[in-house]
Design a protein around this motif. Sequence first.
Motif, PDB file in Angstrom:
ATOM      1  N   LEU A 185       0.804  -1.217   0.000  1.00 14.63           N
ATOM      2  CA  LEU A 185       0.000   0.000   0.000  1.00 14.63           C
ATOM      3  C   LEU A 185       0.838   1.269   0.000  1.00 14.63           C
ATOM      4  O   LEU A 185       0.285   2.366  -0.138  1.00 14.63           O
ATOM      5  N   THR A 186       2.130   1.156   0.127  1.00 12.19           N
ATOM      6  CA  THR A 186       3.001   2.330   0.153  1.00 12.19           C
ATOM      7  C   THR A 186       2.865   3.125  -1.143  1.00 12.19           C
ATOM      8  O   THR A 186       3.024   2.589  -2.245  1.00 12.19           O
ATOM      9  N   GLY A 187       2.546   4.397  -1.007  1.00 17.73           N
ATOM     10  CA  GLY A 187       2.437   5.268  -2.165  1.00 17.73           C
ATOM     11  C   GLY A 187       1.133   5.172  -2.912  1.00 17.73           C
ATOM     12  O   GLY A 187       0.916   5.913  -3.882  1.00 17.73           O
ATOM     13  N   LYS A 188       0.250   4.286  -2.474  1.00 16.50           N
ATOM     14  CA  LYS A 188      -1.036   4.136  -3.155  1.00 16.50           C
ATOM     15  C   LYS A 188      -2.012   5.205  -2.683  1.00 16.50           C
ATOM     16  O   LYS A 188      -1.951   5.683  -1.552  1.00 16.50           O
ATOM     17  N   LYS A 189      -2.929   5.581  -3.540  1.00 12.00           N
ATOM     18  CA  LYS A 189      -3.982   6.537  -3.206  1.00 12.00           C
ATOM     19  C   LYS A 189      -5.194   5.764  -2.711  1.00 12.00           C
ATOM     20  O   LYS A 189      -5.856   5.054  -3.473  1.00 12.00           O
TER      21      LYS A 189
ATOM     22  N   THR B 169      -5.442   6.628 -16.585  1.00 19.53           N
ATOM     23  CA  THR B 169      -4.141   6.100 -16.975  1.00 19.53           C
ATOM     24  C   THR B 169      -3.866   4.745 -16.333  1.00 19.53           C
ATOM     25  O   THR B 169      -4.523   4.357 -15.360  1.00 19.53           O
ATOM     26  N   GLU B 170      -2.870   4.051 -16.868  1.00 20.63           N
ATOM     27  CA  GLU B 170      -2.456   2.779 -16.287  1.00 20.63           C
ATOM     28  C   GLU B 170      -1.937   2.977 -14.865  1.00 20.63           C
ATOM     29  O   GLU B 170      -2.130   2.121 -13.994  1.00 20.63           O
ATOM     30  N   ALA B 171      -1.271   4.120 -14.626  1.00 26.35           N
ATOM     31  CA  ALA B 171      -0.758   4.404 -13.286  1.00 26.35           C
ATOM     32  C   ALA B 171      -1.903   4.555 -12.287  1.00 26.35           C
ATOM     33  O   ALA B 171      -1.814   4.080 -11.146  1.00 26.35           O
ATOM     34  N   GLU B 172      -2.990   5.183 -12.722  1.00 22.31           N
ATOM     35  CA  GLU B 172      -4.147   5.324 -11.838  1.00 22.31           C
ATOM     36  C   GLU B 172      -4.805   3.972 -11.588  1.00 22.31           C
ATOM     37  O   GLU B 172      -5.253   3.692 -10.472  1.00 22.31           O
ATOM     38  N   MET B 173      -4.872   3.155 -12.600  1.00 25.35           N
ATOM     39  CA  MET B 173      -5.431   1.815 -12.425  1.00 25.35           C
ATOM     40  C   MET B 173      -4.620   1.015 -11.410  1.00 25.35           C
ATOM     41  O   MET B 173      -5.158   0.248 -10.621  1.00 25.35           O
ATOM     42  N   GLU B 174      -3.320   1.204 -11.416  1.00 24.42           N
ATOM     43  CA  GLU B 174      -2.420   0.463 -10.547  1.00 24.42           C
ATOM     44  C   GLU B 174      -2.370   1.038  -9.138  1.00 24.42           C
ATOM     45  O   GLU B 174      -2.342   0.286  -8.149  1.00 24.42           O
ATOM     46  N   ASN B 175      -2.354   2.368  -9.019  1.00 25.42           N
ATOM     47  CA  ASN B 175      -2.061   3.010  -7.733  1.00 25.42           C
ATOM     48  C   ASN B 175      -3.293   3.460  -6.959  1.00 25.42           C
ATOM     49  O   ASN B 175      -3.171   3.866  -5.802  1.00 25.42           O
ATOM     50  N   THR B 176      -4.482   3.396  -7.562  1.00 24.14           N
ATOM     51  CA  THR B 176      -5.712   3.731  -6.842  1.00 24.14           C
ATOM     52  C   THR B 176      -6.234   2.472  -6.151  1.00 24.14           C
ATOM     53  O   THR B 176      -6.464   1.451  -6.799  1.00 24.14           O
ATOM     54  N   VAL B 177      -6.397   2.565  -4.846  1.00 24.83           N
ATOM     55  CA  VAL B 177      -6.836   1.421  -4.044  1.00 24.83           C
ATOM     56  C   VAL B 177      -8.089   1.808  -3.273  1.00 24.83           C
ATOM     57  O   VAL B 177      -8.129   2.856  -2.620  1.00 24.83           O
TER      58      VAL B 177
END
Length: 267
Positions: free
Chosen positions: A59-63, A155-163
Motif C-alpha cells: 500500500l506504500t504510495g497508493k492513493k 491512466t495505467e498508473a491510476e489503475m495500478e495506484n488507486t486502491v
Amino acid sequence: MRNRFCICILAGLLTLTLVGCATGTSADLSSDAGSVKADADTAPAGKNMSVRLDETLDLTGKKIKPSYTVSDGMAPCETLAELGEKSTDVVQGKIVGVEYFHMTTMPYTKIDIQVQETLKGELQTGDTVSAYKLGGYIQLKHSDPDIQERYPEITEAEMENTVFDYRIDGDPHPAVGQEGVFFLRPKLGDMPEGLYLITDGYDGQFIKRADGNYARHYDGNASFEQEQGLSGYSLDDPASAYETDRSQAKGLNGVLSYESIKADLAK
C-alpha cells in the motif's frame, strides 16, 4: 471529466451491495495482499496451518479511497449458541498476520490467528490458522477492470495506484496484536484450500477490549454511537470501535466477558 470520474466511482462504491459470506465464486483465484506479521520467535509450539497467498499488495504510495459499503448478508445470529452451531471451530486467539486479496472484483481480508484456547473443534493451543471475511483493500484495476472503456482518460498508473478501502458496514480492519474470539467454518467456493471462513463475517468475531471484555462490530454501530454522544468511534482506527461505551447495546452487540462466552457455548 476527471471530477466526473471520481464522482461516479465514489457514488458507485457508496451504493454497492456486496453479497455476504454465503456466496462463493467460480472464478480462478487472483490474490493481492498487504500483510503484516507478528514476531514468530514468540509463538508457542503448535502446527502452522496458515495459508500463504501468491501475491501481495504494497500500500506504500497508493492513493486510498475509503468506502463505507453496505452488505446484504443474512441476518446475524441472536445467541452465541446459534453462532456456535453454525461454526465447526471456535477459538480464542491472537491476530499474527493480516493480508488482503480479491476474487474477481470482490475484496477479502485474510487473518492469521494463533490459537490460545479452543472453545469448539479440534484445533490446539499454539496452532496458527488463516480465516477470511468479505471486505478489505482492492486496486482499481481489479475492482473495475473495464473502467478505461468508459473513461479512456484514466491512466495505467491510476489503475495500478488507486486502491479502494471497502469497509463492510463500517467494520474496522483487523490489526496484528489484537486478540479475539473467532467463530470459524470451512471455506466456500474457490477460496484457497486450508482457509477458514469467519462465520457471518464481522458478526462472528469478538475483539478483546482494553477492559479485558469482548465486543464485535455491528451494523449501525457508527450512527448508534453518534446519536448517543459516545466518543471514540472512527473508521480510521481499527481499535476504536471496540473501545467505546456500549452499555446501551443489547445482546451480542453489547460487551461480553470471556467467561460468559465460554459458558454460553457450553450450554
